[in-house]
Scaffold this motif. Structure first.
Motif, PDB file in Angstrom:
ATOM      1  N   SER A  47      39.533  32.376  39.732  1.00 17.08           N
ATOM      2  CA  SER A  47      40.552  33.560  39.585  1.00 17.08           C
ATOM      3  C   SER A  47      41.380  33.500  38.203  1.00 17.08           C
ATOM      4  O   SER A  47      41.818  34.331  37.956  1.00 17.08           O
ATOM      5  CB  SER A  47      41.469  33.753  40.557  1.00 17.08           C
ATOM      6  OG  SER A  47      42.245  32.618  40.800  1.00 17.08           O
TER       7      SER A  47
ATOM      8  N   SER B  65      40.717  36.180  35.942  1.00 19.41           N
ATOM      9  CA  SER B  65      41.346  37.453  36.085  1.00 19.41           C
ATOM     10  C   SER B  65      42.584  37.305  35.605  1.00 19.41           C
ATOM     11  O   SER B  65      43.665  36.631  36.221  1.00 19.41           O
ATOM     12  CB  SER B  65      41.175  37.819  37.476  1.00 19.41           C
ATOM     13  OG  SER B  65      42.274  38.819  37.966  1.00 19.41           O
TER      14      SER B  65
ATOM     15  N   GLU C 130      34.640  48.035  43.408  1.00 17.27           N
ATOM     16  CA  GLU C 130      34.231  46.711  42.819  1.00 17.27           C
ATOM     17  C   GLU C 130      34.974  46.317  41.598  1.00 17.27           C
ATOM     18  O   GLU C 130      35.303  45.121  41.245  1.00 17.27           O
ATOM     19  CB  GLU C 130      32.447  46.740  42.662  1.00 17.27           C
ATOM     20  CG  GLU C 130      32.054  46.780  43.836  1.00 17.27           C
ATOM     21  CD  GLU C 130      30.516  46.870  43.796  1.00 17.27           C
ATOM     22  OE1 GLU C 130      29.981  47.208  42.409  1.00 17.27           O
ATOM     23  OE2 GLU C 130      29.628  46.502  44.545  1.00 17.27           O
TER      24      GLU C 130
ATOM     25  N   ASP D  35      37.385  43.055  40.992  1.00 15.21           N
ATOM     26  CA  ASP D  35      37.229  42.227  39.723  1.00 15.21           C
ATOM     27  C   ASP D  35      38.540  42.277  39.004  1.00 15.21           C
ATOM     28  O   ASP D  35      39.056  40.925  38.412  1.00 15.21           O
ATOM     29  CB  ASP D  35      36.056  42.706  38.973  1.00 15.21           C
ATOM     30  CG  ASP D  35      34.860  42.647  39.407  1.00 15.21           C
ATOM     31  OD1 ASP D  35      34.651  41.619  40.453  1.00 15.21           O
ATOM     32  OD2 ASP D  35      33.737  43.020  38.779  1.00 15.21           O
ATOM     33  N   TRP D  36      39.239  43.105  38.906  1.00 20.62           N
ATOM     34  CA  TRP D  36      40.675  43.239  38.198  1.00 20.62           C
ATOM     35  C   TRP D  36      41.763  42.245  39.060  1.00 20.62           C
ATOM     36  O   TRP D  36      42.406  41.628  38.302  1.00 20.62           O
ATOM     37  CB  TRP D  36      41.172  44.685  38.160  1.00 20.62           C
ATOM     38  CG  TRP D  36      42.408  44.865  37.436  1.00 20.62           C
ATOM     39  CD1 TRP D  36      43.017  44.608  36.139  1.00 20.62           C
ATOM     40  CD2 TRP D  36      43.798  44.804  38.260  1.00 20.62           C
ATOM     41  NE1 TRP D  36      44.064  44.544  35.923  1.00 20.62           N
ATOM     42  CE2 TRP D  36      44.872  44.684  37.334  1.00 20.62           C
ATOM     43  CE3 TRP D  36      43.866  45.122  39.412  1.00 20.62           C
ATOM     44  CZ2 TRP D  36      46.024  45.062  37.702  1.00 20.62           C
ATOM     45  CZ3 TRP D  36      45.365  45.190  40.008  1.00 20.62           C
ATOM     46  CH2 TRP D  36      46.540  45.341  38.997  1.00 20.62           C
TER      47      TRP D  36
ATOM     48  N   GLU E 172      37.866  37.972  45.984  1.00 23.69           N
ATOM     49  CA  GLU E 172      36.369  37.780  46.808  1.00 23.69           C
ATOM     50  C   GLU E 172      36.782  38.321  48.126  1.00 23.69           C
ATOM     51  O   GLU E 172      37.762  37.906  48.786  1.00 23.69           O
ATOM     52  CB  GLU E 172      36.113  36.341  46.804  1.00 23.69           C
ATOM     53  CG  GLU E 172      35.808  35.829  45.159  1.00 23.69           C
ATOM     54  CD  GLU E 172      35.478  34.238  45.467  1.00 23.69           C
ATOM     55  OE1 GLU E 172      35.297  33.836  46.481  1.00 23.69           O
ATOM     56  OE2 GLU E 172      35.120  33.803  44.374  1.00 23.69           O
TER      57      GLU E 172
END
Length: 332
Positions: A60, A63, A180, A184-185, A189
């Motif tokens: 992560s 991100s 999706e 991702d931003w 998960e």
């Protein structure tokens, strides 16, 4: 619902062929009753929608949102700086997937002993108001019912590290690509499929009631308790726990339903995010005529119970044990 920090940044996009621009706020919003009410209404709208549940992945750090949130919670990053950097990252997602921008709200609040961070892209809708002279005037208001991008993070569970379902986000608006991209931003998960888990739980409950061979009145009473609990959890945005649910199903034997699920290996998680759409579809069909009374869970139709519309017949493939014994005794 004490709000610890909140802020709104504006992301403008006039058309598909125009790039989005970020107008970042310089400071957090001052606490007010209006902000409290807005967050309460936003949460009510959010809880009623279909969501995915999950957790921040091991990578992560890739991100900016997940990394920035971790720094903010640890006291290593300012709230305004964290949200501004996160909004900058979301701008690219809006460029690729949406024709309009909106106002991006971040709200960190405490509810009981739990802290949450809510994120939502808010749009406007046209409305009407009255001026001082009581003339009708056009006005705009935030449309909390129409949420395209929104997420809610249980910061308390995130810090405790005991759950894999502390992040929820909308997944039924704007298509698969947008959902999706939003995940991702977030750096999230997906942990469990809320719809599938809720469906499996309801089937496990029906199987348990059938195995106990309960009278109809008792069966209906337990069904109402389960659906009531699940609906309450869905309304508040909280997961169902198998331990609590087991206690509701059988107060005299609070571990009985839990043990049944484990022994039958349904593969259910200890915590299950309730899916409101699946709950609404779970109901009992009931009918009485000419001395015959029939009642069964709706999901059994097409499986252990079939309806032949042409001949107007109901075919029961699995006869309840108690009923079977009564029929056998009558024939002897």
């Amino acid at each position: 619902m004490p709000i610890i920090n909140s802020i709104v940044h504006r992301i403008d996009k006039s058309s598909d062929d125009q790039p989005a621009t970020l107008h970042a706020a310089d400071q957090a919003i001052a606490a007010s009753a209006a902000m409290d009410e807005l967050l309460t209404n936003l949460n009510s709208s959010y809880h009623a929608k279909t969501k995915a549940w999950g957790h921040f992945g091991d990578d992560s750090a890739r991100s900016p949102f997940a990394a920035g949130l971790a720094d903010y919670v640890a006291g290593a990053r300012d709230f305004v700086v964290f949200t501004r950097q996160a909004a900058e990252g979301l701008k690219a997602l809006i460029d690729d997937n949406l024709s309009v921008g909106g106002h991006l709200l971040f709200a960190h609040n405490r509810q009981g002993e739990t802290e949450y961070l809510s994120v939502a892209l808010l749009h406007h809708r046209d409305g009407f108001g009255l001026d001082a002279a009581l003339n009708i005037t056009p006005t705009q208001q935030l449309n909390l019912a129409q949420l395209t991008l929104a997420a809610r993070i249980d910061l308390t569970q995130m810090q405790a590290g005991t759950s894999k379902q502390y992040v929820s986000y909308l997944k039924d608006r704007g298509g698969k690509k947008l959902a999706e991209g939003f995940a991702d931003w977030l750096g999230c998960e997906e942990g469990v499929d809320a719809s599938s888990e809720t469906r499996t739980l309801l089937k496990a409950f029906s199987d348990y009631v059938e195995s106990e061979d309960l009278p109809e009145e008792k069966s209906r009473e337990k069904t109402d308790a389960v659906i009531g609990y699940a609906t309450t959890q869905a309304r508040s945005g909280e997961p169902m726990t198998l331990n609590e649910l087991s206690g509701l199903v059988d107060e005299q034997r609070p571990d009985a339903f839990y043990d049944y699920i484990r022994n039958k290996d349904y593969g259910l998680s200890p915590e299950i995010p309730p899916d409101k759409r699946t709950l609404n579809q779970f109901r009992r069909f009931t009918g009485r005529a000419s001395g015959v009374s029939i009642s069964f869970d709706s999901h059994l139709l097409g499986d252990s119970i079939e309806y032949d519309a042409e001949r107007d017949r109901l075919i029961i493939k699995k006869v309840p044990g108690q009923l079977k014994e009564q029929i056998k005794q009558r024939g002897e």
